[in-house]
Design a protein around this motif. Sequence first.
Motif, mmCIF file in Angstrom:
data_model
loop_
_atom_site.group_PDB
_atom_site.id
_atom_site.type_symbol
_atom_site.label_atom_id
_atom_site.label_comp_id
_atom_site.label_asym_id
_atom_site.label_seq_id
_atom_site.Cartn_x
_atom_site.Cartn_y
_atom_site.Cartn_z
ATOM 1 N N LYS A 128 11.245 28.860 29.981
ATOM 2 C CA LYS A 128 12.676 28.849 30.308
ATOM 3 C C LYS A 128 12.942 29.647 31.578
ATOM 4 C CE LYS A 128 16.046 26.794 28.512
ATOM 5 N NZ LYS A 128 15.695 26.010 29.632
ATOM 6 N N TYR A 132 14.782 28.391 34.895
ATOM 7 C CA TYR A 132 15.947 29.046 35.477
ATOM 8 C C TYR A 132 15.682 29.412 36.930
ATOM 9 C CZ TYR A 132 18.638 29.677 31.135
ATOM 10 O OH TYR A 132 19.381 29.496 30.004
ATOM 11 N N ILE A 141 22.877 27.195 40.219
ATOM 12 C CA ILE A 141 23.520 28.155 39.309
ATOM 13 C C ILE A 141 25.002 28.201 39.646
ATOM 14 C CG2 ILE A 141 23.614 30.547 38.557
ATOM 15 C CD1 ILE A 141 20.717 30.785 39.018
ATOM 16 N N PHE A 182 23.705 26.268 31.456
ATOM 17 C CA PHE A 182 23.377 27.685 31.371
ATOM 18 C C PHE A 182 24.040 28.346 30.173
ATOM 19 C CE2 PHE A 182 20.555 28.742 34.648
ATOM 20 C CZ PHE A 182 20.793 27.896 35.710
ATOM 21 N N THR A 185 21.913 26.829 26.997
ATOM 22 C CA THR A 185 20.532 27.304 26.899
ATOM 23 C C THR A 185 20.484 28.817 26.966
ATOM 24 O OG1 THR A 185 20.173 27.079 29.276
ATOM 25 C CG2 THR A 185 19.557 25.217 27.891
ATOM 26 N N GLY A 186 21.429 29.410 27.680
ATOM 27 C CA GLY A 186 21.480 30.870 27.755
ATOM 28 C C GLY A 186 21.816 31.478 26.411
ATOM 29 N N ALA A 189 18.810 31.073 24.340
ATOM 30 C CA ALA A 189 17.759 32.029 24.714
ATOM 31 C C ALA A 189 18.095 33.425 24.208
ATOM 32 C CB ALA A 189 17.583 32.053 26.230
ATOM 33 N N LEU A 190 19.383 33.780 24.237
ATOM 34 C CA LEU A 190 19.782 35.092 23.722
ATOM 35 C C LEU A 190 19.410 35.196 22.246
ATOM 36 C CD1 LEU A 190 21.328 37.757 24.060
ATOM 37 C CD2 LEU A 190 23.418 36.526 23.518
#
Lengths: 247, 112, 553
Positions: A128, A132, A141, A182, A185-186, A189-190
Amino acid sequence: MSDSHAVATTAEAGHHEHPSYQRHHFVSMEQQNETVSFGMWLFLLTEIMFFGGLFTAYLIYRNWYYPAFVAASHTLNIVEGSLNTLVLITSSFTMAMGVWCAETKRHKGLVWSLIATLILGLGFLGIKADEYHEKYVLHHIPGTTFSAEGFVHPNEEALKAGEKPLAPDMAAKTEVYFSLYFAMTGMHALHMIIGIALLSGMLFKAWRGGYMNGHIAFVENFGLYWHFVDIVWIFLFPLLYLISRHQ
Amino acid sequence: MPEHYEDHDVNAGHPESEQHIVSPMVYFIIFLALLVGTGLTIGASYLEMGPWNPVVAIFIACVKATLVVLFFMHIKYSSKLMKLTVGAGVFTFLILVGMSLADYFTRAWGQW
Amino acid sequence: MSTIVSLPDQTTARVPKRNYITNENGILSWLLTGDHKRIAMLYLISITFFFFIGGALAGLIRLELLTPQSDLMAADTYNKIFTMHGVVMIFLFLVPSVPATLGNFLIPIMIGAKDLAFPKINLLSWYLYLVGGALTLGAMITGGVDTGWTFTTPMSTHFSNTNVITTGLAIFVAGFSSIFTGLNFIVTIHRMRAPGMTWFKLPLFCWAHYAASILMVLGTPVLAITLVLVVLERTIGIGVFDPTKGGDPILFQHLFWFYSHPAVYIMILPGMGVISEVISTFARKRVFGYTAVAFSSVAIAVFGFFVWAHHMFIMGVSNYAVLVFSLLTMLVAVPSAIKIFNWAFTLYKGSITFETPMLYAFGFMGLFTIGGLTGVFLGSAGTDIHLTETYFIVAHFHFVMVGGMLMAFLSGVHFWWPKMTGRMYPEKISQLAAVVTFIGFNFTFFPQFLLGMLGMPRRYAAYPPEFQVLNVFSTAGASILGVGYLLPIIYLLWSLKYGEIAGNNPWQATGLEWQIQSPPLTENFTTIPVVTQDVYDYEWLERQKEHEVTHVG
């Protein structure tokens, strides 16, 4: 209701043997385990609704700005995305095996399963991070550095792959796609990071011999959390990466 | 399982409780099914199916998610309450998504 | 006037020496407690603090509105005042009011358990609430927020120069406090009931909290993600609500109201639970149609998820959406009405007495009915176009939330005060306070219905001069209302030292909480009860009294 009988069938409180890890407001370990498990599932329900808001936003804008979403989705690396999917599915499998090892008191099996899950989880995050980074390089971004130039004037490589140039106003909508990319997926990911932190703690305790006395609620409930994070990705992957790759 | 700590029938009213240990073979089969599903969904995205592309993609994702929930998360072997709980979550999610989208789709239908 | 109050002989009675308050000493034993009763008391103190902050802000609003010009404060400041009033009152007072205080205290006792399922998470809830409250205060002191408590985009994401992010984070954290409380209640009610305590023997207070908890668990996370998106939009400009980048501001409203409409049911359902208990006790009668009331609580929770866009009729949603949501809104009124009818039938042929909790309950029934009926005008899309964003809306929600919910909260606090503290409050002054509150309330908010119909918009610091008379009435009423709310603080605190000893069951009520000492032991019960009697079984209570000798705590 099916549980109209009470779980506490003893009238006496606290006068019988109970293991040290049983809390005093519970009458039995069975009650405690079921209660904790139920609590975990309710927490996962909150997570479903939490991600639900993002999925709603995604579905609306995909419908509104379909060409922008297609073009933007094509800039995602499908190899890395597919690899991440396989990594997570495998980590779900190893986590399920870990729970089985805890249930059947297999110490080494549990430790190795958790190590495998941890490595796969870290692998996911590594891939990931690479994705990014690529987005950063391409100015995808959202915010002040965002540029839709690559969609208005696709480079040679993209044109050869079949990409068509977008009109400037539609190209600008790719920022909406990337915002959602973002955000979703962010957020995912968190949750992975939090999971990996908990997993590390659990692995350490397992390595020291923990979870072999039948008190495995933490392993089971962590497994539920981990599988849930996997399920979120199972939906994110086709929605974000696989928007009509045939075009 | 700490059965010896109970002084009443552990399974009273909870016939399908956490006592059931799912075998690794089941996990492995589900794992393979998930891999197959992933392959299918990647492949399907390369096919031209018009409006059916997203439908197929979401359908496959739902099947995969169901397998994870039923087997990896043990819902198949859990009480009715747990099944109901998962159902309630999914239902509320569908209300959020469905009714919001209904507004957006029907805007295009004009002012009556 | 007759009374059902039955207190022990005051010359010999003492508050039981061993109870949850005296069990352990020291500030840490309170700050690190897992005891649901102590946590409830901690919450009671905290929400009272925030209530008075919100009340002070309300006072400022009403002061400003005495005159048509925006002369007490600039319009910008006025925007901040009403925003903070809304944020504090809703998120820091109303949402946790009954669940976190009375619910926390009573639910384990009512079901015959020793504590909630997750005591540590309960304590965490309180700390999250404090963090949310502290962040809100911080935002307020450092400049406030001026977007309205509804944070409507694109004002909140692009044009407001105030502490939107801090307040958004504050509400995010406070939201998790609410989620964990709801989670705790659901699990507790399912899994921790004593032997014999079946679902249909549960007090309606528990059913109401169960329904509200479902809403807390399923609805609040959507608010959480919405706030995250607003913060992201404000900080890095992701564009999801920004029309210039292709976003839709209405999407924010969909996500926001998906929570915020169920939130009003989160606020009112526990209050309705209180009213069920109080009306039954002071009419000496089983609640009429127990099953209907229980199921209607759950029905309100379920239907409450289907109607959120009735807050958005004029915002640009499709006409078809307006139609569907309007119809569904009519449906959701039905279970609430069922409850009102059932309470009314409970009163019919009951032996009614007028102690303070009952006075508040009567106030609730009348004022909530008016508030609810005016909701029907608002749910009907045609009339809503004229009435929305006017003072009609303000009056509507204050009738249901203040005339309804706050009265229910006060009713509950008075009803269970003897149980929680072991002391009775002074009856005459508390009855006076209830009447003063009722009068003050009507003076404050009834004129606002008229103002709304006449066209006065909400959230305006300045208004056309023809509206002044009604506004002055409203402000005068607010000052009376303020007195009505200050009195309980004074006499309730007074009662802690000088109130009469209450004994186990001063109201001669049914329910497990009245069979144990006041204040209760930390572990609630010495032996886990086996429940054989029905809920609201006054005949059983009679038989108990005949067979029992007076016992100490």
